[in-house]
Design a protein around this motif. Structure first.
Motif, mmCIF file in Angstrom:
data_model
loop_
_atom_site.group_PDB
_atom_site.id
_atom_site.type_symbol
_atom_site.label_atom_id
_atom_site.label_comp_id
_atom_site.label_asym_id
_atom_site.label_seq_id
_atom_site.Cartn_x
_atom_site.Cartn_y
_atom_site.Cartn_z
ATOM 1 N N ILE A 147 0.844 -1.344 0.052
ATOM 2 C CA ILE A 147 -0.223 -0.013 -0.103
ATOM 3 C C ILE A 147 0.920 1.300 -0.124
ATOM 4 N N ASN A 150 4.056 0.382 1.477
ATOM 5 C CA ASN A 150 4.201 -0.318 2.700
ATOM 6 C C ASN A 150 3.709 -1.599 2.662
ATOM 7 N N ASP A 191 -13.207 6.854 1.928
ATOM 8 C CA ASP A 191 -13.411 7.480 3.206
ATOM 9 C C ASP A 191 -11.892 7.799 3.671
ATOM 10 N N ASP A 192 -11.831 8.133 4.893
ATOM 11 C CA ASP A 192 -10.746 8.659 5.551
ATOM 12 C C ASP A 192 -9.264 7.919 5.230
ATOM 13 N N ASN A 193 -9.744 6.594 4.922
ATOM 14 C CA ASN A 193 -8.373 5.740 4.856
ATOM 15 C C ASN A 193 -8.158 5.630 3.385
ATOM 16 N N THR A 194 -8.550 6.219 2.622
ATOM 17 C CA THR A 194 -8.497 6.091 0.970
ATOM 18 C C THR A 194 -7.385 6.797 0.785
ATOM 19 N N PRO A 195 -6.165 6.289 -0.040
ATOM 20 C CA PRO A 195 -5.207 7.094 -0.356
ATOM 21 C C PRO A 195 -5.288 8.216 -1.229
ATOM 22 N N THR A 196 -4.607 9.285 -1.208
ATOM 23 C CA THR A 196 -4.894 10.441 -1.878
ATOM 24 C C THR A 196 -4.802 9.993 -3.629
ATOM 25 N N ARG A 199 -8.271 8.858 -4.231
ATOM 26 C CA ARG A 199 -9.249 9.865 -4.134
ATOM 27 C C ARG A 199 -9.117 10.716 -5.733
ATOM 28 N N ASP A 253 1.693 10.246 -3.255
ATOM 29 C CA ASP A 253 1.900 9.229 -2.245
ATOM 30 C C ASP A 253 2.543 7.932 -2.820
#
Length: 303
Positions: A147, A150, A191-196, A199, A253
């Motif tokens: 990810i 990571n 959601d808040d955990n979605t990588p930039t 998005r 990212d």
């Protein structure tokens, strides 16, 4: 000037666009480039923009829809097969070599996102490519196993492979195929955990900004065994000896993949970081694409 073209990767016909310089003359010899599109994309999107801009700098550039995708042939549809993607690029080099106005000794390859990863992969064993340029590089195997750099635990990867195997068995017995998204399909999937970069990919691929009817933004789930087993990085130190240009946004990212590829390369290399750019901003935002094109054109002028 753009021409619709087609050429074969073995039994599959690939649908392509050949971008020619504005002052093109058939009795001249031109340096030529093969462009490789992102995963889930097609030739009319960001790779086509880069091809048009590079053709304006005097290059003959061919871009195409990957095997099993877009307007190209191949069954099953929406298969993402890294080995086929690499062979697509070789087939594009074959096509360019048949054109009398292409100087086959001055041929390079470039790609965007996963296409950049495939450009890194094919150049390791395709010596007709004399230089490699990549933008927002995202190597398929390494990206599937991590990810944004990571590592995903091996147990989770094995679980994914088991699910793909079960689905393959189900389809062999007549079940309908299942698909997984490269890109979020609706805002509710973010959601808040979605990588930039995901998005931003939604904004590019799922809105009028960059969407195209042939770009489905998803892949056949049974592609996962091929994607997870594929690797781009392991032979870079030994086989990727051509000049290499990696272009990444300073706040992307996915910049980690360009940094890793740069560290592995032992040949002539440059990592060009565009200040303020994200991964997807390099797809079409003029203030960043202008910088990337200028750098690519200068780099490939040495072919």
């Amino acid at each position: 000037m753009v021409q619709a073209v087609s050429f074969a990767n073995r039994a599959i016909q690939l649908s392509g666009h050949l971008h020619l310089p504005d002052d093109f003359l058939e009795d001249r010899q031109y340096p030529a480039l093969v462009g490789i599109h992102p995963a889930g994309g097609v030739k009319e999107q960001t790779i086509g923009l880069y091809a048009k801009r590079l053709a304006a700098h005097g290059f003959v550039v061919v871009v195409f829809d990957a095997s099993y995708q877009g307007a190209s042939g191949g069954e099953p549809r929406l298969l993402e097969d890294p080995s086929a993607r690499v062979e697509d690029a070789r087939a594009a080099a074959d096509f360019l070599s048949t054109l009398p106005y292409v100087d086959v000794e001055r041929m390079g390859v470039f790609g965007v996102c996963a296409g950049g990863g495939y450009a890194l992969a094919v150049a390791q064993s395709e010596r007709r490519f004399k230089a490699v340029g990549v933008v927002s590089a995202t190597p398929m195997g390494e990206a599937a196993r991590t990810i944004v750099g990571n590592p995903i635990p091996a147990a989770a990867l094995i679980g994914t492979l088991q699910a793909a195997a079960q689905q393959r068995t189900a389809e062999a017995r007549g079940a309908e195929p299942l698909y997984a998204p490269f890109v979020p399909e609706q805002l509710a999937d973010i959601d808040d955990n979605t990588p930039t970069f995901l998005r931003e990919a939604y904004d590019y691929y799922r809105t009028p900004r960059g969407q195209h009817p042939n770009s489905k933004g998803r892949f056949l789930m049974t592609s996962l065994d091929k994607m997870l087993a594929f690797t781009v990085f392991h032979l870079i130190p030994d086989l990727l000896t051509q000049p290499l240009l990696l272009i990444a946004g300073s706040i992307a990212d996915t910049k980690v993949y360009s940094e890793q590829a740069f560290a592995l390369s032992k040949g002539p290399k440059e990592l060009f970081v565009i200040e303020g750019a994200t991964h997807v901003a390099l797809y079409d935002r003029p203030e960043y694409v202008d910088q990337a094109i200028a750098k690519l054109a200068s780099f490939f002028s040495n072919l």
